[in-house]
Write an enzyme that holds these catalytic residues in place. Structure first.
Site, short mmCIF file in Angstrom:
data_model
loop_
_atom_site.label_atom_id
_atom_site.label_comp_id
_atom_site.label_asym_id
_atom_site.label_seq_id
_atom_site.Cartn_x
_atom_site.Cartn_y
_atom_site.Cartn_z
N HIS A 89 70.94 -68.69 4.93
CA HIS A 89 70.53 -67.96 3.73
C HIS A 89 71.09 -68.52 2.43
O HIS A 89 70.69 -68.07 1.35
CB HIS A 89 70.91 -66.48 3.86
CG HIS A 89 70.08 -65.74 4.88
ND1 HIS A 89 70.41 -65.68 6.21
CD2 HIS A 89 68.91 -65.09 4.75
CE1 HIS A 89 69.48 -64.99 6.86
NE2 HIS A 89 68.56 -64.62 6.00
N CYS A 104 77.15 -62.36 7.71
CA CYS A 104 75.99 -62.58 6.83
C CYS A 104 75.05 -61.40 7.00
O CYS A 104 74.54 -61.16 8.10
CB CYS A 104 75.26 -63.87 7.18
SG CYS A 104 73.68 -64.02 6.31
N CYS A 128 76.31 -68.74 4.06
CA CYS A 128 75.58 -68.86 5.32
C CYS A 128 74.67 -70.09 5.23
O CYS A 128 73.94 -70.26 4.25
CB CYS A 128 74.74 -67.59 5.54
SG CYS A 128 73.50 -67.77 6.84
N HIS A 172 55.63 -64.01 10.16
CA HIS A 172 55.63 -62.88 11.10
C HIS A 172 54.29 -62.80 11.82
O HIS A 172 54.22 -62.58 13.04
CB HIS A 172 55.88 -61.55 10.37
CG HIS A 172 57.11 -61.55 9.51
ND1 HIS A 172 57.06 -61.34 8.15
CD2 HIS A 172 58.41 -61.77 9.81
CE1 HIS A 172 58.29 -61.41 7.66
NE2 HIS A 172 59.13 -61.67 8.65
N HIS A 220 54.90 -61.57 6.06
CA HIS A 220 54.26 -62.80 5.57
C HIS A 220 53.66 -63.54 6.77
O HIS A 220 53.73 -63.05 7.91
CB HIS A 220 55.24 -63.65 4.76
CG HIS A 220 56.49 -64.06 5.49
ND1 HIS A 220 56.47 -64.75 6.68
CD2 HIS A 220 57.81 -63.86 5.20
CE1 HIS A 220 57.70 -65.00 7.08
NE2 HIS A 220 58.54 -64.44 6.21
N LYS A 263 61.08 -74.02 5.27
CA LYS A 263 60.75 -72.83 6.03
C LYS A 263 60.23 -71.78 5.06
O LYS A 263 60.89 -71.47 4.06
CB LYS A 263 62.00 -72.28 6.74
CG LYS A 263 61.66 -71.07 7.59
CD LYS A 263 62.88 -70.37 8.14
CE LYS A 263 62.45 -69.15 8.94
NZ LYS A 263 63.43 -68.09 8.99
N LYS A 309 60.03 -65.16 2.14
CA LYS A 309 59.82 -64.33 0.94
C LYS A 309 60.92 -64.58 -0.07
O LYS A 309 60.68 -64.71 -1.26
CB LYS A 309 59.82 -62.84 1.34
CG LYS A 309 58.44 -62.34 1.70
CD LYS A 309 57.81 -61.58 0.53
CE LYS A 309 56.35 -61.81 0.39
NZ LYS A 309 55.45 -60.96 1.10
N CYS A 358 71.44 -62.43 8.06
CA CYS A 358 71.29 -62.68 9.51
C CYS A 358 71.69 -61.45 10.31
O CYS A 358 71.40 -61.39 11.50
CB CYS A 358 72.19 -63.82 9.97
SG CYS A 358 71.81 -65.43 9.30
N1 MSP Z 1 64.77 -58.01 13.42
C1 MSP Z 1 65.03 -59.33 13.87
C2 MSP Z 1 64.48 -59.54 15.28
C3 MSP Z 1 64.96 -58.58 16.31
S1 MSP Z 1 64.21 -58.85 17.85
C4 MSP Z 1 65.07 -57.93 18.91
C5 MSP Z 1 64.42 -60.33 12.93
N2 MSP Z 1 63.43 -59.90 12.17
S2 MSP Z 1 62.64 -60.74 11.07
O1 MSP Z 1 61.83 -59.79 10.37
O2 MSP Z 1 63.55 -61.53 10.29
O3 MSP Z 1 61.66 -61.65 11.85
C6 MSP Z 1 62.04 -62.89 12.35
C7 MSP Z 1 60.87 -63.48 13.11
O4 MSP Z 1 59.73 -63.62 12.25
C8 MSP Z 1 61.13 -64.88 13.59
O5 MSP Z 1 61.84 -64.92 14.79
C9 MSP Z 1 59.72 -65.38 13.77
O6 MSP Z 1 59.18 -64.81 14.94
C10 MSP Z 1 59.03 -64.80 12.54
N3 MSP Z 1 59.15 -65.67 11.38
C11 MSP Z 1 59.72 -65.37 10.18
N4 MSP Z 1 59.58 -66.43 9.34
C12 MSP Z 1 58.93 -67.41 9.96
C13 MSP Z 1 58.47 -68.69 9.60
N5 MSP Z 1 58.63 -69.21 8.41
N6 MSP Z 1 57.83 -69.40 10.55
C14 MSP Z 1 57.58 -68.91 11.81
N7 MSP Z 1 58.00 -67.72 12.17
C15 MSP Z 1 58.69 -66.95 11.28
O7 MSP Z 1 64.84 -61.48 12.93
#
Ligand code: MSP
Length: 526
Positions: A158, A130, A155, A24, A21, A305, A308, A133
């Site tokens: 979540h 969790c 959590c 990311h 989304h 925040k 999905k 997380c």
């Molecule tokens: N797989 C772990 C990260 C491992 S790194 C060694 C993870 N993945 S995740 O798919 O959940 O991605 C998290 C990251 O996505 C966040 O740290 C951020 O960079 C980005 N974001 C996810 N949702 C977000 C928002 N709503 N706003 C901004 N960034 C967001 O955690």
């Protein structure tokens, strides 16, 4: 290979349990703007992104979808995650998957070293986990459930029930590293950024660190612990290592030393993993800690925040299909202070698109190119003597180029764009005041007209260079319309830190034509 200083930038590797989304995509664009800037400035740049594919969360998602985790991951990587990079025009140098052999093998090398050096021991563990997380939760993030989960511990992030896990685990002696980490944050205040993130991390470490459970034995979707294959490596321990396995750790030392240490961009949700656990792991392995860990804010949709699971997730192509990838990149980098939360709204995006990209920059570019065609048959005139107004444009540009580079150094992309936009505004004002269409009516002001159009075109030259890391497609079109590929070379070959030096456009260049860089968007509804 470039001879400049090394700049290695990473994004988190994303879980493949779901499709990407705009949250990311936000981190991707930020890292890409930095990478493109440094690359074009001649720094020895390397940008890495990828996917996090092990662990219970992915295993459960795959099982629920009636497939194996490997097949599930393969499909999401090919159908969702790699295409995301195209959608938003990412120029990454590498893409790592935690199921790559180069990764799995060297996670084991790392783990074995820590084990041999006495940093890992086995113990019993019982704690609340969790799966969202992928973390045993600290007390501060365990709250009482509400609604359907009343009476249960959930959590705080979540809002889903935690699971009590009782296992024999291997532990990493993280508690040994508290003092060294605090010294690191003290001595190197830029290690964790922004300041608010640094304070939060220091407060967390000051409370004392516990040892970290780094293996799981109740499922087998992960990297096997090398000395005990009834355990797989804890998914975060595995995932963090991607930043070094991707650049040759364990197999190509020269490549590793060329790139490491990295600048890590992460969302603030995963700051602690990167600013506490990760440097502790590296210290234990006698490796240098990262250069910087920057924790950016959350994209909020309707004040929450975006995610999905809460059904507020927006797919990046919902935006790029209407506005294009440049507008996506520009909007998120300009409208949100990097390091703070920022609200996304379609109205704000549409308003900035129209005012800043279409009317501000796009229109300026089209008008200047059109006037060179109209008044000089497309051949760039020579400037005459410069007046104060012309010199002011030159000074604004020099200052903007300096300020933008300093902002990029500080990982403040919004400030860099604001600095560059002073040139857009200056040039628009300059043209309004100089009225080249009036100068064109009289032969006596022909030389002045030449100076004004040269000044405006040279300003566009610099804007194309300075904006190419943010809006690569539009600036490439502008570069081609300026007609300088044969004389100055490709846009991406223009030395970025010299963009503010005046007078680079060769007089006599034949310009082309320029279609609207940011065409009118009919409907802005999603
Ligand atoms: N797989 C772990 C990260 C491992 S790194 C060694 C993870 N993945 S995740 O798919 O959940 O991605 C998290 C990251 O996505 C966040 O740290 C951020 O960079 C980005 N974001 C996810 N949702 C977000 C928002 N709503 N706003 C901004 N960034 C967001 O955690």
């Amino acid at each position: 290979m470039s001879s400049g200083k090394s700049f290695y930038v990473t994004t988190p590797i994303f879980y493949v349990n779901d499709a990407p989304h705009i949250g990311h995509a936000y981190t991707e664009v930020a890292a890409d703007m930095l990478a493109r800037w440094h690359r074009q400035a001649g720094d020895d740049t390397w940008s890495l992104t990828g996917t996090d594919e092990h662990g219970e969360k992915i295993l459960r998602t795959a099982t629920a979808n009636g497939t194996t985790p490997q097949q599930w991951a393969d499909r999401l990587v090919e159908e969702s995650w790699k295409p995301l990079l195209k959608t938003i025009d990412i120029s990454n140098d590498d893409f790592i998957r935690t199921t790559d052999p180069r990764h799995e093998k060297n996670v084991q090398v790392f783990l074995q070293k820590l084990y041999d050096d006495g940093y890992i021991y086995s113990g019993e563990y019982e704690a609340l986990y969790c799966v969202g997380c992928e973390e045993f939760k600290p007390q501060s993030e365990i709250v009482d459930g509400t609604g359907a989960f009343i009476g249960q511990k959930v959590c705080a992030i979540h809002s889903k029930p935690l699971e009590l896990l009782q296992e024999k685990n291997y532990f990493f002696r993280m508690s040994d590293f508290g003092e060294r980490l605090l010294a690191l944050y003290e001595e190197n205040p830029e290690f964790v950024q922004p300041e608010s993130a640094r304070n939060e991390v220091m407060q967390f470490v000051r409370q004392g660190l516990s040892d970290l459970s780094i293996s799981r034995s109740s499922f087998d979707w992960g990297v096997k612990v090398p000395w005990d294959d009834s355990h797989v490596v804890y998914v975060w321990f595995d995932a963090l290592l991607n930043y070094i396995t991707a650049i040759g750790y364990g197999q190509d030392n020269a490549e590793f030393e060329r790139h490491w240490p990295a600048t890590h961009l992460v969302g603030k949700d995963i700051l602690r993993f990167h600013a506490v656990i990760w440097p502790a792991m590296l210290l234990a392995a006698d490796l240098p800690v990262p250069h910087r860990v920057f924790g950016h804010g959350w994209l909020l949709v309707g004040g929450e925040k975006m995610s999905k699971s809460k059904l507020t997730g927006i797919a990046p192509n919902e935006i790029t299909d209407t506005f294009g990838s440049d507008a996506f990149r520009y909007y998120f980098m300009r409208a949100i202070h990097f390091g703070q939360d920022g609200s996304f709204s379609w109205e704000d995006l549409a308003a900035r698109y129209q005012a800043e990209l279409a009317n501000g920059f796009g229109n300026l570019a089209s008008r200047v190119i059109a006037m060179i065609n109209r008044y000089y048959e497309g051949v760039l005139p020579a400037p005459g003597a410069y007046t104060e107004a012309d010199l002011h444009v030159q000074e604004t540009l020099a200052a903007a180029a300096r300020d933008a580079d300093a902002a990029i150094e500080a990982i403040q992309m919004h400030d860099a764009l604001a600095a560059i936009w002073t040139v857009v505004d200056e040039l628009n004002g300059y043209i309004t005041v100089q009225e080249p269409w009036v100068l064109a009516k009289d032969d006596a002001t022909r030389e002045r007209l030449g100076t004004v159009l040269y000044t405006a075109a040279e300003g566009l030259r610099a804007l194309a260079v300075l904006l190419s890391p943010a809006i690569p497609k539009a600036t490439t079109k502008l570069w081609s319309a300026l007609g300088v590929e044969d004389t100055l070379g490709a846009l991406t070959a223009q030395p970025l830190r010299e963009a503010g030096t005046w007078g680079q456009l060769p007089v006599g260049t034949t310009v082309g034509t320029l279609e609207a860089l940011f065409p009118r968007v009919e409907s802005t509804e999603s």
